[in-house]
Write an enzyme that holds these catalytic residues in place. Structure first.
Site, PDB file in Angstrom:
ATOM      1  N   LYS A  88       0.879  -1.183   0.083  1.00 15.44           N
ATOM      2  CA  LYS A  88      -0.150   0.001   0.029  1.00 15.44           C
ATOM      3  C   LYS A  88       0.860   1.257   0.043  1.00 15.44           C
ATOM      4  CE  LYS A  88      -3.842   1.939   2.565  1.00 15.44           C
ATOM      5  NZ  LYS A  88      -4.793   1.793   3.813  1.00 15.44           N
ATOM      6  N   SER A 118      -9.575   2.079   3.014  1.00 18.18           N
ATOM      7  CA  SER A 118      -8.556   2.795   2.127  1.00 18.18           C
ATOM      8  C   SER A 118      -7.733   1.912   1.268  1.00 18.18           C
ATOM      9  CB  SER A 118      -7.868   3.882   3.009  1.00 18.18           C
ATOM     10  OG  SER A 118      -7.210   3.013   4.004  1.00 18.18           O
ATOM     11  N   SER A 174      -9.785  -0.457   7.312  1.00 18.99           N
ATOM     12  CA  SER A 174      -9.293   0.123   6.007  1.00 18.99           C
ATOM     13  C   SER A 174      -8.578  -1.178   5.194  1.00 18.99           C
ATOM     14  CB  SER A 174      -8.169   1.079   6.071  1.00 18.99           C
ATOM     15  OG  SER A 174      -8.755   2.165   6.206  1.00 18.99           O
TER      16      SER A 174
END
Lengths: 497, 491
Positions: free
Chosen positions: A65, A143, A167
């Protein structure tokens, strides 16, 4: 050519599969096929067959990420860091590389982890692989939307994400993959760009719980660089606490692999927003666990309704603090001041231009709740609610919380206590990308924030499709009981819903 | 003092509290492994945590905790068995993270005191209480005025460990304030916690001042904070100027406004730097990246054993024990390790001579080399051998100084080897001297005659010649005696 076409077709028609192990070539092929549409990986590491490290994860590919430091740009999907490359790598990334896994790229996300839809990103929105035969692009969740989409589309074997309020788990459930948030402190946060330091956790996304477990074994370790990372002695003490539960045996009969495990269904998670498909999956999940040998009983967590506003108060307060360092002076994109101003305002322009609207909104709210007048009315009560949420979990779980006791043994079983809880990951399946706005985006977190508030391990396991869109079920357990969570998840996923 | 008179005749008194920011002598910073060394090239001792890079995290340096704990024990305060850190937020060029990690609410030390008395120059006895002692990060250095419109930032200092020592408002006068600071300097240097050097910035002082009418509550006045006081002289001037100013304000019927003020030495006045309205809201928040510090009794007990005697105790003991005056001991206390050095060297020797050689010769050499006694190559045996050789006239004063220089340069040979190497052995053999002397008398008949006629000062001429002939290696006393004897014999 013919063979290639067939293989692509097969990938598209197959339901989300949990056990395949594609080679690195398959990885790069999947990237070229899917990434243009899904926009899951903003930076791709070129394929370098010469770099081979032998280890337990040799041949594994992983995406990172964009808010986790690695050799590729750590943009946090923000204009502020759009050309920023970190001088150091995150501990989790280094450990995976040493284990032989290969980083194939960074994954898309909501800017600085703030969002549940992967809509606000300097790289553009990410999209869900599902519906596989549809034309309308859906949100992959956020996210860690990019990580979930990449894993679902087989662009990598596993992906690292971050979970502050759901997330990792929310995008996992929306993309039909497994998403694991370990206990707070299991995995070092060194190299994870902090959003809310006391809530953040590095998480793992994969297509099977076994892949999650193998990855977890590599990255879960003490790290002196992170003072909140569990020490060796704490890990030992937790192991002893876990093992002293005589009613949970690992030698069970094949037909009842979870015999002795008691699972609670927390009634307060039955919120108005729950869709019929989520409720249905929940019921089927409970039934399945019973068939696997679990005792499934109702439990109560009365402070659940207060948890979401308390979470946002605390998360935003910490975020306003953690993002204060972004001023364009030592790193990041600098925008010179528009007029001659006092020293403290010289970075106003950098922050105005560099942060997206959602990030600015959250910083302002977070700053407000920390201000002298609001502190007593918002921040302190939220901390008290957090303490109450932790206590509630300590009350329902049979295993004591290692942080709240010096015990090394779990007491004899109490009939009211459980070993884990089962509840949906999200209230519904993924929405169409771009359709959601305002407060409704925040409500997506209602099923996931409790685990972050209490620091307990939680996992989302895919549990079927609804109108072609995946949904997931969550398993959570006491602080430090990561192994049990993974074990229950393994059995929950093993048979098709 | 004029100010004292002003206070009592005007019927006003002052209430003063001090906040000292003291840089710890730890090799590394409070939360990062970067070096804490002073005066290095800019931006060379910076680590990702100091510069606030994304993903970097603080790592507490245990040496800093230990130094803070030593200070607390030396001040007779209570080490808190649980303490925690907070973030204090404000935006400024010298604050790379946008916040300072400090211990506002749960400091590592509470309580304690400093006693002032005759040894500090006070005619009465006064105890200044300490409110708390907290660990915190120092800021980076920001330099204005070099490039117009720009601020230069040096991050070397960012994150260096400080202890902030907050006194109770027990101080009544500027003199007491200065004595308190000086006392704190001596104490913290003595136990190796800090250099407490105001010119170098390892000690910074903020003072809170308020005034009240005699008879009223000490804390009834509005206080102003005086910042950027960079020497003891400035502290005295600023506090006195501020007291005068506040008294004048109250006397004309106005209210003292709560402000932050600076001091202008030239005009001997204080001036506003920040009003109350402009005071920032620091939005204190518990530091989530650093867990609580837990300290147990046995650790404290072990630490207490490593503390040296307090300067007072050393003073009271050494003055009578060695017949020294206060100044003598104070001078030695100013150099860490010196009193111990003295006490080892003085055994069986004249304290005055040992003292004089340490404070003039040894200190002189240390200053010349910019060295400290601890860490210099001079050992106690080397020093005492020089003193002994000098006392027994085996070497001259000049030769002794030379040997000191050589030892401090790292000379490893023994004193005997050096004396031999230099060819400085004293000719004490009288026979030899007599022979040389007789020769000299024979070759200078005119001078002999002058002596015998009554010019007894001609003796010096012959002694000088004898010293010349022996390259200065005759014992001057011997030479004189022998020469005189031989001259008299020629009557």
């Amino acid at each position: 050519m013919q063979l290639l076409l067939t293989r692509i077709k097969l990938n598209r028609l197959r339901p989300v599969c949990r056990y395949s192990t594609p080679s690195l070539n398959d990885t790069y092929e999947a990237i070229s096929v899917h990434n243009p549409r899904l926009n899951a990986l903003p930076h791709i590491h070129p394929l370098d067959p010469t770099q081979e490290v032998n280890g337990p994860l040799s041949g594994w590919s992983f995406a990172v990420k964009s808010n986790i430091a690695s050799p590729l740009p750590t943009t946090c999907a923000s204009s502020m860091l759009s050309s920023y490359t970190s001088p150091f790598s995150a501990t989790a990334v280094t450990k995976l590389e040493h284990a032989g896994a290969r980083m194939i790229g960074t994954s898309n996300m909501d800017e600085f982890g703030m969002g549940s839809l992967n809509q606000s990103s300097v790289h553009g929105p990410a999209h869900n692989l599902h519906p596989e035969n549809g034309n309308v692009l859906h949100s992959p969740g956020g996210s860690s939307g990019g990580s979930a989409a990449a894993v679902a589309a087989r662009m990598c074997r596993v992906a690292l994400g971050s979970d502050t309020g759901g997330s990792v788990r929310l995008p996992a459930s929306w993309c039909g993959v497994v998403g694991f948030k370990p206990s707070y402190g299991r995995v070092s946060r060194y190299g994870l760009v902090s959003y809310a330091s006391s809530l953040d956790s590095v998480g793992i996304l994969a297509r099977s719980t076994q892949d999650i477990r193998h990855t977890f074994n590599i990255i879960s370790a003490p790290d002196p660089h992170d003072m909140t990372c569990m020490s060796k002695s704490l890990r030992s003490r937790i192991d002893t606490l876990c093992a002293s539960r005589e009613w949970i045996s690992h030698n069970t009969i094949a037909s009842e692999p979870l015999k002795g495990v008691r699972v609670g269904v927390p009634s307060e998670f039955w919120v108005d927003e729950l869709s019929p498909s989520a409720i249905d999956a929940w019921k089927r999940g409970a039934a399945k666990l019973e068939s696997l040998g679990c005792d499934v009983i109702p439990v109560s967590l009365p402070h659940t309704p207060h948890t979401l506003p308390a979470y946002y108060t605390l998360a935003l307060a910490e975020a306003s603090s953690n993002l204060a360092r972004f001023d364009g002076i030592r790193f990041g994109t600098r925008h010179p001041p528009t007029q001659s101003t006092r020293a403290s305002l010289k970075y106003a322009q950098t922050r105005t231009m560099g942060f997206g609207d959602e990030v600015k909104r959250r910083i302002l709210l977070g700053t407000f709740v920390m201000s002298a007048r609001a502190y007593e009315n918002y921040y302190l009560p939220s901390q008290r609610i957090r303490r109450l949420v932790q206590r509630e979990f300590n009350r329902i779980f049979a295993m004591p919380n290692a942080l709240c006791t010096t015990n090394t043994k779990t007491d004899a079983r109490n009939v009211d206590k459980v070993d884990a809880i089962l509840f949906p990951t999200a209230t519904d399946t993924a929405p169409v990308q771009g359709s959601n706005n305002g407060l409704s985006a925040y409500v997506n977190d209602v099923m996931t924030v409790s685990a972050n508030m209490a620091g307990i391990p939680a996992i989302s396991v895919p549990f079927g499709l609804c109108e072609g869109m995946p949904l997931g079920l969550q398993i959570a357990a006491q602080y430090g009981d990561d192994d049990l969570v993974l074990r229950i998840a393994r059995h929950l996923e093993s048979q098709p819903a | 003092m004029m100010i004292e008179a002003h206070q009592t005749t005007a019927g006003f008194k002052a209430t003063i509290g001090l906040e000292l920011h003291v840089q710890l002598l730890a090799a590394q910073k409070l939360f990062s492994a970067a070096s804490a060394k002073w005066n290095e090239p800019p931006n060379t001792n910076v680590n990702v945590a100091d510069a606030g890079f994304p993903g970097a995290l603080p790592q507490l340096n245990p040496e800093c905790v230990q130094l803070a704990a030593r200070a607390i024990l030396a001040l007779d305060g209570q080490i808190q068995q649980r303490s925690a850190f907070d973030r204090k937020h404000y935006f400024y060029a010298d604050q790379p993270l946008g916040y300072q990690i400090t211990q506002q609410h749960h400091p590592i030390g509470r309580g304690g005191y400093v006693d002032l008395g005759s040894l500090d120059g006070l005619e009465y006895v006064k105890r200044i209480g300490i409110h708390q002692l907290q660990l915190e990060q120092d800021t980076a250095k920001s330099i204005h005025g070099v490039y117009p419109g720009h601020v230069l930032v040096d991050l070397n200092r960012a994150g260096v460990a400080l202890i902030e020592i907050v006194s109770k408002p027990d101080v009544d006068t500027a003199d007491e304030a200065v004595m308190y600071v000086r006392k704190m300097q001596n104490l913290l240097r003595h136990i190796g916690v800090s250099n407490c050097n105001m010119e170098e910035g390892s000690l910074r002082c903020d003072v809170n001042v308020s005034v009240y009418r005699d008879g009223e509550d000490r804390l009834s006045g509005t206080r102003c904070e005086l910042k950027n006081l960079n020497s003891l002289k400035v502290i005295r001037g600023a506090v006195n100027a501020e007291i005068s100013r506040q008294i004048a304000v109250v006397q004309r019927g106005d209210n003292v406004e709560q402000e932050t003020r600076g001091y202008d030495a030239q005009s001997d006045t204080t001036f506003v730097t920040r009003t109350k309205e402009a005071a920032p809201d620091y939005r204190y928040m518990p530091e989530p990246d650093v867990p609580e510090i837990h300290i147990n009794e046995s650790w404290i007990t072990r630490l207490r054993k490593t503390l040296p005697e307090t300067p007072e105790a050393v003073m009271s003991r050494m003055m009578p024990q060695y017949g020294l005056v206060q100044e003598d001991v104070e001078t030695m206390l100013g150099e860490p390790g010196c009193t111990a050095f003295f006490e080892q060297a003085v055994v069986g020797r004249d304290p005055k001579r040992v003292l004089s050689w340490i404070t003039s010769e040894v200190f002189g050499q240390l200053a010349y080399r910019s060295q400290r006694l601890v860490g210099s190559s001079l050992t106690v045996p080397q020093f005492t051998q020089i003193i002994d050789a000098l006392s027994s006239d085996a070497i001259t004063s000049g030769q002794a100084k030379q040997l000191l220089i050589e030892f401090m340069d790292g000379e490893q040979r023994t004193i005997d080897e050096l004396i031999a190497a230099h060819g400085w052995e004293v000719i004490s053999d009288d026979g030899k001297l007599r022979v040389i002397s007789k020769q000299l008398l024979d070759t200078h008949p005119k001078e002999v005659a002058r002596y015998l006629k009554g010019q007894t000062r001609r003796l010096n001429f012959f002694v000088g010649k004898l010293m010349q002939a022996t390259n200065g290696q005759a014992k001057p006393q011997n030479a004189s005696e022998i020469m005189k004897e031989l001259l008299e014999a020629r009557r």
